[in-house]
Design a protein around this motif. Structure first.
Motif, short mmCIF file in Angstrom:
data_model
loop_
_atom_site.label_atom_id
_atom_site.label_comp_id
_atom_site.label_asym_id
_atom_site.label_seq_id
_atom_site.Cartn_x
_atom_site.Cartn_y
_atom_site.Cartn_z
N LEU A 61 0.70 -1.19 -0.03
CA LEU A 61 0.17 -0.11 0.12
C LEU A 61 1.00 1.21 0.10
N ASP A 79 -13.67 7.59 -7.04
CA ASP A 79 -12.74 7.90 -6.15
C ASP A 79 -12.98 9.20 -5.53
N ARG A 87 -12.08 0.05 -2.59
CA ARG A 87 -11.02 -0.60 -2.24
C ARG A 87 -10.51 -1.52 -3.36
N THR A 147 -10.35 0.99 -7.30
CA THR A 147 -9.53 2.07 -7.61
C THR A 147 -8.20 1.94 -8.23
N ASP A 206 -3.18 4.89 -5.93
CA ASP A 206 -2.78 4.35 -4.81
C ASP A 206 -3.07 5.02 -3.40
N ARG A 230 -6.69 4.00 -2.67
CA ARG A 230 -6.53 2.84 -2.25
C ARG A 230 -6.24 2.39 -0.89
N GLN A 275 -8.53 1.32 2.40
CA GLN A 275 -8.29 0.39 3.59
C GLN A 275 -8.21 0.87 4.87
#
Length: 258
Positions: A43, A55, A161, A164, A167, A170, A174
């Motif tokens: 991640l 997003d 999650r 997308t 990063d 994402r 999370q």
């Protein structure tokens, strides 16, 4: 020829070893099976990747969640009646402050404009809490409104999650998922959630098909994955037990020969 007795320590050691081997593995490890915590491996937070409309909407919704749940949590912490629910409110408000900081950082990195006040529905919920007739009623409204809100945002987080391309979004999804799971659990620990009032899941369009395609090869692989390890473990345990018995017999013969 005099027969020697086998030392007691050797008998005890062999007996304990045999008991350990024949004990089911599930029993030995049942108490050591914690719920896994998702690692952060992979991640990143560099802002790389296309930012979709979904997003951007997600980042805005995370901000909106904090704009009404922070004052709601503080309100019940101050004016609620149940000490347990008062603490739940304070904890959720504090955690949302941390999540809001994470969200604002992502929005700044990606150039997403964020609101500075709750939307109409959220303001109505806050007004409902502020106008509660009794502290007990405030407790119930707080639990009902926040539990319903978290249930709605929960699947939205999963969608972002899993889809997308960015990063930073994402990683935020999370983190948000872990906050929301914690808050749902806190709210449910109050013991007064009206589950019957929560919306029900829509009926599946194709029962049995699910979001993941299922075919005969997948079913066969799943069946084999469940049966083979169990059989292999049994065979291994029997072989080890037999080897230990042979070792005991051999040791006894050596001592008798001496």
């Amino acid at each position: 020829m005099r027969t020697r007795r086998i030392p007691r320590w050797l008998v005890a050691t062999l007996a304990l070893s045999l008991a350990f081997i024949v004990t089911p593995a599930g029993t030995a490890h049942a108490a050591d099976n914690p719920v896994p915590i998702p690692p952060n491996t992979g991640l990143t937070d560099s802002g790389k990747g296309v930012v979709s409309a979904a997003d951007s909407d997600f980042v805005v919704k995370v901000r909106l969640a904090g704009l009404w749940e922070i004052p709601a949590g503080n309100l019940v912490a101050e004016k609620g009646s149940n000490p347990v629910i008062k603490k739940i409110g304070a904890d959720i408000a504090k955690q949302h402050e941390s999540l809001d900081a994470l969200d604002r950082a992502v929005a700044a990195k990606l150039g997403i404009m964020l609101p500075n006040g709750p939307n109409g529905d959220q303001q109505a919920w806050l007004n409902e809490m502020e106008n509660a007739a009794t502290p007990e009623q405030l407790d119930q409204i707080f639990i009902d409104r926040l539990r319903a809100a978290h249930g709605k945002i929960f699947p939205a987080i999963a969608t972002i999650r899993g889809t997308t391309r960015n990063d930073s979004v994402r990683k935020l999804a999370q983190q948000t998922n872990q906050f929301v799971m914690t808050h749902m659990t806190l709210l449910e620990s109050s013991g007064i959630v009206d589950y019957a009032a929560l919306p029900t899941a829509p009926a599946p369009a194709a029962p049995g098909q699910g979001p993941v395609p299922i075919d005969n090869q997948m079913l066969l692989a799943a069946t084999e994955g469940q049966s083979v390890p169990g059989l292999s473990n049994t065979v291994i345990l029997l072989v080890l037990a037999a080897a230990l018995v042979v070792g005991v017999v051999t040791t006894m013969r050596i001592f008798r020969a001496r």
